[in-house]
Design an enzyme around this catalytic site. Sequence first.
Site, short mmCIF file in Angstrom:
data_model
loop_
_atom_site.label_atom_id
_atom_site.label_comp_id
_atom_site.label_asym_id
_atom_site.label_seq_id
_atom_site.Cartn_x
_atom_site.Cartn_y
_atom_site.Cartn_z
CG ASP A 160 -1.61 -1.20 1.40
OD1 ASP A 160 -2.31 -1.76 0.40
OD2 ASP A 160 -1.21 -2.22 2.32
CG HIS A 188 -3.45 -5.23 3.02
ND1 HIS A 188 -3.00 -4.50 2.22
CD2 HIS A 188 -3.74 -6.43 2.47
CE1 HIS A 188 -3.08 -4.91 1.25
NE2 HIS A 188 -3.56 -6.02 1.05
N1 LIG Z 1 -0.84 -7.99 2.12
C1 LIG Z 1 -0.91 -7.78 1.03
O1 LIG Z 1 -0.38 -6.65 0.33
C2 LIG Z 1 -1.28 -8.69 -0.08
C3 LIG Z 1 -1.07 -8.64 -1.31
C4 LIG Z 1 -1.38 -9.50 -2.51
C5 LIG Z 1 -1.68 -10.72 -2.00
N2 LIG Z 1 -1.96 -10.82 -0.79
C6 LIG Z 1 -2.63 -12.13 -0.22
O2 LIG Z 1 -1.39 -13.08 -0.44
C7 LIG Z 1 -2.19 -14.44 -0.42
C8 LIG Z 1 -1.56 -15.34 -1.34
O3 LIG Z 1 -1.73 -14.97 -2.45
P1 LIG Z 1 -1.41 -15.65 -3.92
O4 LIG Z 1 -1.57 -14.91 -5.00
O5 LIG Z 1 0.11 -16.02 -4.22
O6 LIG Z 1 -2.25 -16.80 -3.75
P2 LIG Z 1 -2.30 -18.44 -4.53
O7 LIG Z 1 -3.66 -18.75 -4.38
O8 LIG Z 1 -1.68 -18.16 -5.82
O9 LIG Z 1 -1.14 -19.18 -3.63
C9 LIG Z 1 -1.61 -19.42 -2.28
C10 LIG Z 1 -0.74 -20.52 -2.01
O10 LIG Z 1 -0.91 -20.97 -0.55
C11 LIG Z 1 -0.90 -22.35 -0.40
N3 LIG Z 1 -1.20 -22.55 0.67
C12 LIG Z 1 -2.79 -22.72 1.32
N4 LIG Z 1 -2.60 -23.17 2.64
C13 LIG Z 1 -1.63 -23.34 2.95
C14 LIG Z 1 -0.78 -23.86 4.13
N5 LIG Z 1 -1.73 -24.39 5.14
N6 LIG Z 1 0.50 -23.74 4.17
C15 LIG Z 1 1.35 -23.71 3.25
N7 LIG Z 1 0.66 -23.03 2.19
C16 LIG Z 1 -0.47 -23.09 1.88
C17 LIG Z 1 -1.74 -22.86 -1.49
O11 LIG Z 1 -1.53 -24.24 -1.96
C18 LIG Z 1 -1.09 -22.06 -2.77
O12 LIG Z 1 -0.02 -22.44 -3.41
C19 LIG Z 1 -3.73 -14.35 -0.49
O13 LIG Z 1 -4.14 -14.45 0.73
C20 LIG Z 1 -3.61 -12.84 -1.05
O14 LIG Z 1 -4.96 -12.23 -0.80
C21 LIG Z 1 -1.76 -9.72 0.27
O1 LIG Z 2 -6.84 -6.77 -2.48
C1 LIG Z 2 -6.56 -8.06 -2.61
O2 LIG Z 2 -7.59 -8.95 -2.31
C2 LIG Z 2 -5.30 -8.52 -2.83
C3 LIG Z 2 -4.22 -7.68 -2.01
O3 LIG Z 2 -4.52 -7.91 -0.77
C4 LIG Z 2 -3.82 -6.55 -2.56
O4 LIG Z 2 -3.70 -5.40 -2.03
O5 LIG Z 2 -3.46 -6.55 -3.97
#
Ligand SMILES: NC(=O)c1ccc[n+]([C@@H]2O[C@H](COP(=O)([O-])OP(=O)(O)OC[C@H]3O[C@@H](n4cnc5c(N)ncnc54)[C@H](O)[C@@H]3O)[C@@H](O)[C@H]2O)c1
Ligand SMILES: O=C(O)C[C@H](O)C(=O)O
Length: 329
Positions: A160, A188
């Site tokens: 962010d 977030h």
């Molecule tokens: N904080 C932020 O700024 C931010 C930004 C982008 C995405 N995110 C979040 O990050 C997360 C991951 O995003 P992504 O696009 O890589 O998702 P994705 O679905 O591509 O990958 C998630 C992975 O986590 C694995 N997983 C699920 N449960 C698990 C466990 N108990 N132990 C280990 N691995 C496990 C799944 O098998 C999968 O491979 C999501 O929750 C998304 O919303 C946060």
């Molecule tokens: O907004 C979402 O659901 C994904 C992630 O947290 C982001 O900020 O890109």
Amino acid sequence: MTSSPVSVTVTGAAGQIGYALLFRIASGQLLGADVPVRLRLLEIPQAVRAAEGTALELTDCAFPALAGVDVFDDPIKAFEGTSVALLVGARPRTKGMERGDLLEANGGIFKPQGAAINAGAADDIKVLVVGNPANTNALIAQSHAPDVPAERFTAMTRLDHNRALGQLALKLGVPVSSLSKVAIWGNHSASQYPDITHAVVDGKSVAEAINDQAWVADEFIPRVAKRGAEIIDVRGASSAASAASAAVDHVYNWVNGTPEGDWTSAAIPSDGSYGVPEGLISSFPVTSAGGKWEIVQGLEVDEFSRARIDASVAELGEEREAVRKLGLI
Ligand SMILES: NC(=O)c1ccc[n+]([C@@H]2O[C@H](COP(=O)([O-])OP(=O)(O)OC[C@H]3O[C@@H](n4cnc5c(N)ncnc54)[C@H](O)[C@@H]3O)[C@@H](O)[C@H]2O)c1
Ligand SMILES: O=C(O)C[C@H](O)C(=O)O
């Protein structure tokens, strides 16, 4: 290389953020080019083979800083001896799921991971939660790691922060490097408050340089706060490379410090500063030195900012109550 390898655990290693993140870590960008890293990848059993495929590719990059890669489906083994834990894997919201369902599903992930960190991580463990809802997932993991200092559990709002810098640079027609002192407050989520009150561009006030409060309130703030949804809409998948990049920035600054005269944003356990209830893992303007985050103190909070900080912090309080009721903390 200057030292013995540092173990770094990445959960959700076969996911899209994992794929963008692991190569940045292995190339030395997380801790420093001269710090060797041993990667420990955690996945669910169904995704272990995909993570093993990524491990093959990591080997094929011949990164000088990469001391080895191991893949696990057991959190106890994955966090053993680890100094940096990047908790990326989480349960995404699916059709018909309410917020409570999402929190409960993630409790099933972050409870055992917190307990595994407590059981076997290195004494200097630093945890960054990326998986959503990141702040509250961090709270769940933290509450199952009573022997780990509470401040070692953080959640990611650096994306962010970086998004805010990107938007300001576009608006002002300046390089990102000329901007400083932007802040993200709160959760977030769409309730977050991207704050330019104290931001500076080339030594002058950003607010004065923009001189358009309507743009700040009606375009900048919602654009940053809802950027995640915009990326999903335009890209067809949630942010991955930018999220990985922000995770690298967060840990790099935590370990190596923030630049003199500037701050960044991170969600860290509140000590009650700025009226944020103690213990909530909320985003603040922060600096880091000696491997410890400090909340920037003494900033004036005007009425406009106060209302927005309070609204986002109230949402965090509601999430904490919800996970308390579910018995997750
Ligand atoms: N904080 C932020 O700024 C931010 C930004 C982008 C995405 N995110 C979040 O990050 C997360 C991951 O995003 P992504 O696009 O890589 O998702 P994705 O679905 O591509 O990958 C998630 C992975 O986590 C694995 N997983 C699920 N449960 C698990 C466990 N108990 N132990 C280990 N691995 C496990 C799944 O098998 C999968 O491979 C999501 O929750 C998304 O919303 C946060
Ligand atoms: O907004 C979402 O659901 C994904 C992630 O947290 C982001 O900020 O890109």
